[in-house]
Scaffold this motif. Sequence first.
Motif, PDB file in Angstrom:
ATOM      1  N   SER A   1      -5.525   4.890   6.390  1.00  0.00           N
ATOM      2  CA  SER A   1      -6.137   4.441   5.135  1.00  0.00           C
ATOM      3  C   SER A   1      -7.428   5.207   4.909  1.00  0.00           C
ATOM      4  CB  SER A   1      -6.436   2.939   5.183  1.00  0.00           C
ATOM      5  OG  SER A   1      -7.194   2.544   4.048  1.00  0.00           O
TER       6      SER A   1
ATOM      7  N   LEU B   1      -0.356   2.592   3.225  1.00  0.00           N
ATOM      8  CA  LEU B   1      -1.656   1.902   3.229  1.00  0.00           C
ATOM      9  C   LEU B   1      -2.800   2.812   2.804  1.00  0.00           C
ATOM     10  CD1 LEU B   1      -1.336   0.033   6.661  1.00  0.00           C
ATOM     11  CD2 LEU B   1      -0.289  -0.529   4.457  1.00  0.00           C
ATOM     12  N   GLN B   2      -2.503   4.048   2.422  1.00  0.00           N
ATOM     13  CA  GLN B   2      -3.538   5.047   2.197  1.00  0.00           C
ATOM     14  C   GLN B   2      -4.627   4.579   1.233  1.00  0.00           C
ATOM     15  OE1 GLN B   2      -3.430   8.823   3.472  1.00  0.00           O
ATOM     16  NE2 GLN B   2      -5.431   7.845   3.384  1.00  0.00           N
ATOM     17  N   GLN B   3      -4.248   3.914   0.170  1.00  0.00           N
ATOM     18  CA  GLN B   3      -5.214   3.479  -0.841  1.00  0.00           C
ATOM     19  C   GLN B   3      -5.442   1.969  -0.829  1.00  0.00           C
ATOM     20  OE1 GLN B   3      -6.949   5.742  -2.356  1.00  0.00           O
ATOM     21  NE2 GLN B   3      -5.691   7.407  -1.539  1.00  0.00           N
TER      22      GLN B   3
ATOM     23  N   ASP C   1      -2.367  -2.562  11.011  1.00  0.00           N
ATOM     24  CA  ASP C   1      -1.875  -1.570  10.060  1.00  0.00           C
ATOM     25  C   ASP C   1      -0.475  -1.083  10.410  1.00  0.00           C
ATOM     26  OD1 ASP C   1      -4.252  -1.676   8.602  1.00  0.00           O
ATOM     27  OD2 ASP C   1      -5.184  -0.092   9.791  1.00  0.00           O
TER      28      ASP C   1
ATOM     29  N   THR D   1      -3.817  -4.750   2.510  1.00  0.00           N
ATOM     30  CA  THR D   1      -2.830  -4.497   3.554  1.00  0.00           C
ATOM     31  C   THR D   1      -2.284  -5.803   4.100  1.00  0.00           C
ATOM     32  OG1 THR D   1      -3.803  -2.382   4.206  1.00  0.00           O
ATOM     33  CG2 THR D   1      -2.507  -3.543   5.873  1.00  0.00           C
TER      34      THR D   1
END
Length: 259
Positions: free
Chosen positions: A157, A198-200, A37, A206
Amino acid sequence: MTNVTSQSPSSPQASDANLPTSHKHQNAVVLLSGGLDSVTCLYWAKARYAAVTAVSFNYGQRHNSELVAAKAIAEAAEVNHRIIDIDIAQLGGSSLTDHSMIVPDGDADKFPDKKRDEIDNDAIPNTYVPARNTIFLSYALAVAEVTDANHIVIGVSSVDYSGYPDCRPEYIAAFEHMANLATKAGVTGHHLSIQTPLQQLSKAKTIELGLSLGVDYGQTISCYRADINGLACGVCDSCALRRQGFAQAGVTDPTLYQS
């Protein structure tokens, strides 16, 4: 002690020609663990901002293979890199810092999926390090002030994750608000934002994003139980999510696993 590796400023990629002009002339700080990530976030930031400083932490974690990876990744990406020493391990409370605790095996089918309200204390694995993101973001905030950065980028995330409370959007929003109240930069109009690209995104999405930016995931180490050579255990939470991500993305998993 803080170790600093200086590199040339990163250049925005041509694919981001339509970004706001202000972004192209601003700096960013990226939290770089050496995992999947954070490296995706590093390359995302390189494509957007004039200069990027990557910040990693030697915080008493179970192994330092991820720091070795982070250093190599920062050098390959040609970004400034700081490794900051802090001792979270003395506080205990996590299997990632306390060797008397067992790192649990992971089961990707049981991980939360956009069900934050249903998560309780028993669902949060012992790999959660108390207040870790708050501590890391606080150091990144200081680095942002001294490097004239407007943005801090962190790879949290709320889609594919282990239920950690400091990965949620409401936490990030609260920290950003605090950051602009508690710093010289914030109170003098130098607004700072916390970016969570990358939250959603699921792990698969990703990975797709990272590949589009030129990330070599073979350089990354995500495993909680990696050995001294950086070989992954293949069964911890992080390995389970990583395996699932590559499978769902239809991409060959470049991870080197222990036999």
